[in-house]
Design a protein around this motif. Structure first.
Motif, short mmCIF file in Angstrom:
data_model
loop_
_atom_site.label_atom_id
_atom_site.label_comp_id
_atom_site.label_asym_id
_atom_site.label_seq_id
_atom_site.Cartn_x
_atom_site.Cartn_y
_atom_site.Cartn_z
N LEU A 181 0.85 -1.19 0.00
CA LEU A 181 0.00 0.00 0.00
C LEU A 181 0.88 1.24 0.00
CD1 LEU A 181 -2.54 -1.11 2.77
CD2 LEU A 181 -2.82 -1.33 0.29
N ILE A 233 1.75 5.32 -2.31
CA ILE A 233 1.51 6.28 -3.37
C ILE A 233 2.46 5.96 -4.51
CG2 ILE A 233 1.58 8.74 -3.98
CD1 ILE A 233 1.02 9.35 -1.03
N THR A 267 7.50 2.89 -3.83
CA THR A 267 6.61 1.76 -4.10
C THR A 267 7.08 0.96 -5.32
OG1 THR A 267 5.18 3.30 -5.33
CG2 THR A 267 4.58 2.82 -3.05
N HIS A 286 -1.77 -1.65 -4.20
CA HIS A 286 -2.81 -0.62 -4.29
C HIS A 286 -2.08 0.71 -4.15
CE1 HIS A 286 -6.39 1.78 -3.45
NE2 HIS A 286 -7.12 0.76 -3.94
N ALA A 319 -1.90 4.66 -4.75
CA ALA A 319 -2.74 5.84 -4.96
C ALA A 319 -2.08 6.81 -5.93
CB ALA A 319 -3.03 6.53 -3.63
N PRO A 371 -6.72 11.40 -4.95
CA PRO A 371 -7.61 11.09 -3.83
C PRO A 371 -8.67 10.06 -4.16
CG PRO A 371 -7.21 13.44 -3.93
CD PRO A 371 -6.57 12.85 -5.16
N ALA A 374 -6.49 5.06 -8.08
CA ALA A 374 -5.36 4.22 -7.66
C ALA A 374 -4.94 3.32 -8.80
CB ALA A 374 -5.73 3.41 -6.43
N ASP A 396 3.32 4.63 3.24
CA ASP A 396 3.09 6.06 3.47
C ASP A 396 1.68 6.27 4.01
OD1 ASP A 396 1.41 5.98 1.11
OD2 ASP A 396 3.28 6.04 -0.05
N THR A 397 1.26 7.51 4.04
CA THR A 397 -0.01 7.87 4.67
C THR A 397 -1.23 7.37 3.89
OG1 THR A 397 0.06 10.01 3.53
CG2 THR A 397 0.98 9.90 5.77
N SER A 398 -1.03 6.93 2.65
CA SER A 398 -2.18 6.42 1.88
C SER A 398 -2.77 5.16 2.50
CB SER A 398 -1.76 6.15 0.43
OG SER A 398 -0.82 5.08 0.37
N ARG A 407 -6.57 4.77 4.93
CA ARG A 407 -7.92 4.34 4.58
C ARG A 407 -8.16 2.85 4.85
NH1 ARG A 407 -8.65 4.14 -1.90
NH2 ARG A 407 -10.56 3.13 -1.17
#
Length: 456
Positions: free
Chosen positions: A203, A205, A210, A227, A229, A232, A235, A257-259, A262
């Motif tokens: 997971l 960005i 990645t 997955h 991103a 917003p 993806a 990261d912060t993605s 969710r």
């Protein structure tokens, strides 16, 4: 009138008239003492013979004589107590034979001053290349040599509490020979189970991090779902469109990261049910994952450096968010100076690895000494360390002795070092001949004295 022969005999021996009264009383007294000694010696010999018939002796054995002694103790003799001195770890059959002696009424003690403590375990690694990890516990400074059924695998000098080997493949039983100046021991074990390797979910960005994490894992053989991103509401997806994060599908989840925020609730549930998580980079300080992270805080940020400054430790050139406030059960896996770079802990049956390094792709792109391979092995190793896998148990190997000294102590009890046995006078093999000589001497001396006095 005595005959000439009678006169000759009388001329050669004393008569009662020739012996003075004082000398006669002394000779009679001496004869009485000799008779008393004779009777006492005879009585002692009778008592000693009866004692030997009724007594169960103690016995000792050591080294190569142990097997023959066991045969004698189990057939011709039944000692009251035996003491065995081992110079090497005995075969399981010998150990079990000795352990059975108390059932026949023979007490057992043992010693093994030259036996080293040691243990061996062999386990499959959750890795697409199906490698094997071998753990050896041994005293620091001892030499460890490991073999399988095809021959020598590796050797190393133990540091701390032993050594760990990760090998591509082993064949059959694995044996570890542990030796030092103090002694030797040999442990043997084999694979007890097998693992199934599931996919990994990444997971993050879309970016360099990645891209190279996914590429490295796939190059090693991992099946990767991603997955990534790109907006917003958009993806880039590899694998399932909506990833179902559970242990039936994924061996591990990597949040970069912060993605990953969710998916935080599903990740937490996944970890608590036995799954593995790597929270790396900015995901290592993601508040949504805080309930399951080993460190509850982050602090100093170290900027990136040059890979040429320390070619042996390339991660020192990476930017780092130091991990702080580790939970009581958490372990600091890797340090930079006095700051924690990687930490780990368990959450129920799941495992979590928190990695403070940022932009690890720089290592693969700019590192020295084959950075692609070392970067790939580092990431794959982290995944293997926390990955979930269903295990299939195999039958126990009868010949396995993973902890031989511990097994010996469990079977025979705590070792006791006995001093060298001092033979008692009653058990001295020279006693009976000496007593027989004393008996004959006193008997003949009394008889001769009486004959010289003219007594029968």
């Amino acid at each position: 009138m005595p005959s000439a022969v009678r006169q000759g005999l009388l001329s050669g021996q004393e008569t009662a008239a020739d012996v003075r009264p004082g000398e006669s009383r002394f000779r009679v007294f001496a004869e009485g003492v000799l008779r008393a000694v004779t009777l006492a010696t005879l009585a002692f010999l009778i008592w000693h013979a009866l004692r030997i018939l009724d007594e169960r002796r103690s016995a000792r054995a050591g080294g190569v004589d142990i097997r023959q002694s066991l045969i004698e103790w189990s057939t011709r003799e039944a000692p009251e107590r035996v003491h065995v001195a081992f110079d090497s770890i005995p075969a399981p059959s010998i150990r079990d034979w000795i352990a059975a002696l108390p059932g026949a009424g023979t007490r057992v003690s043992w010693e093994g001053v030259s036996l080293l403590p040691g243990a061996l375990t062999v386990e499959p690694v959750v890795d697409p290349r199906h490698s094997t990890r071998i753990w050896v516990a041994a005293p620091g400074g001892s030499r460890i040599v490991i073999h399988d059924e095809l021959g020598l695998l590796d050797s190393v000098t133990a540091r701390g509490g032993g050594a760990m080997f990760t090998l591509p493949k082993v064949q059959g039983m694995v044996r570890a020979d542990i030796g030092s100046a103090a002694g030797t021991t040999q442990a043997a074990s084999g694979l007890r189970d097998s693992v199934s390797v599931k996919s990994v979910l990444v997971l993050g960005i879309v970016g360099w991090e990645t891209k190279f994490v996914v590429a490295s894992l796939e190059e090693h053989g991992w099946n990767v779902d991603a997955h990534l991103a790109i907006a917003p509401a958009g993806a880039l997806i590899q694998g399932a469109t909506t990833p179902r994060i559970d242990t039936a599908r994924y061996a591990a989840v990597i949040a970069l990261d912060t993605s990953a925020a969710r998916f935080a609730d599903r990740i937490i549930e996944y970890v608590r049910s036995g799954g593995g998580l790597i929270a790396a980079g900015y995901a290592a300080s993601l508040p949504a994952l805080a309930p399951i992270l080993p460190a509850s805080g982050t602090a100093t940020v170290f900027g990136p450096g040059s890979f040429e400054n320390d070619t042996a430790s390339p991660r020192k050139a990476l930017a780092l968010v130091a991990l702080r406030q580790l939970r009581p059960e958490a372990l600091s896996i890797e340090m930079r100076g006095r700051s924690t770079a990687v930490a780990a802990h368990r959450v129920n049956s799941g495992r979590v690895l928190q990695v403070g390094y940022l932009d690890t792709w720089r290592w693969r792109m700019g590192g020295l000494n084959d950075p692609v391979k070392s970067y790939t092995m580092w990431w794959s190793g982290m995944v293997s360390s926390i990955a979930y896998s269903a295990r299939t148990s195999w039958p126990l190997i009868p010949a396995a002795e993973p902890a031989p000294l511990a097994a010996l102590i469990a079977a025979l009890g705590t070792p006791i070092v006995l001093p060298a046995e001092v033979s008692r006078v009653l058990n001295d093999s020279r006693l009976l001949p000496a007593l027989f000589a004393l008996l004959m001497t006193t008997l003949l001396a009394e008889w001769a004295s009486r004959r010289l006095r003219g007594e029968k």
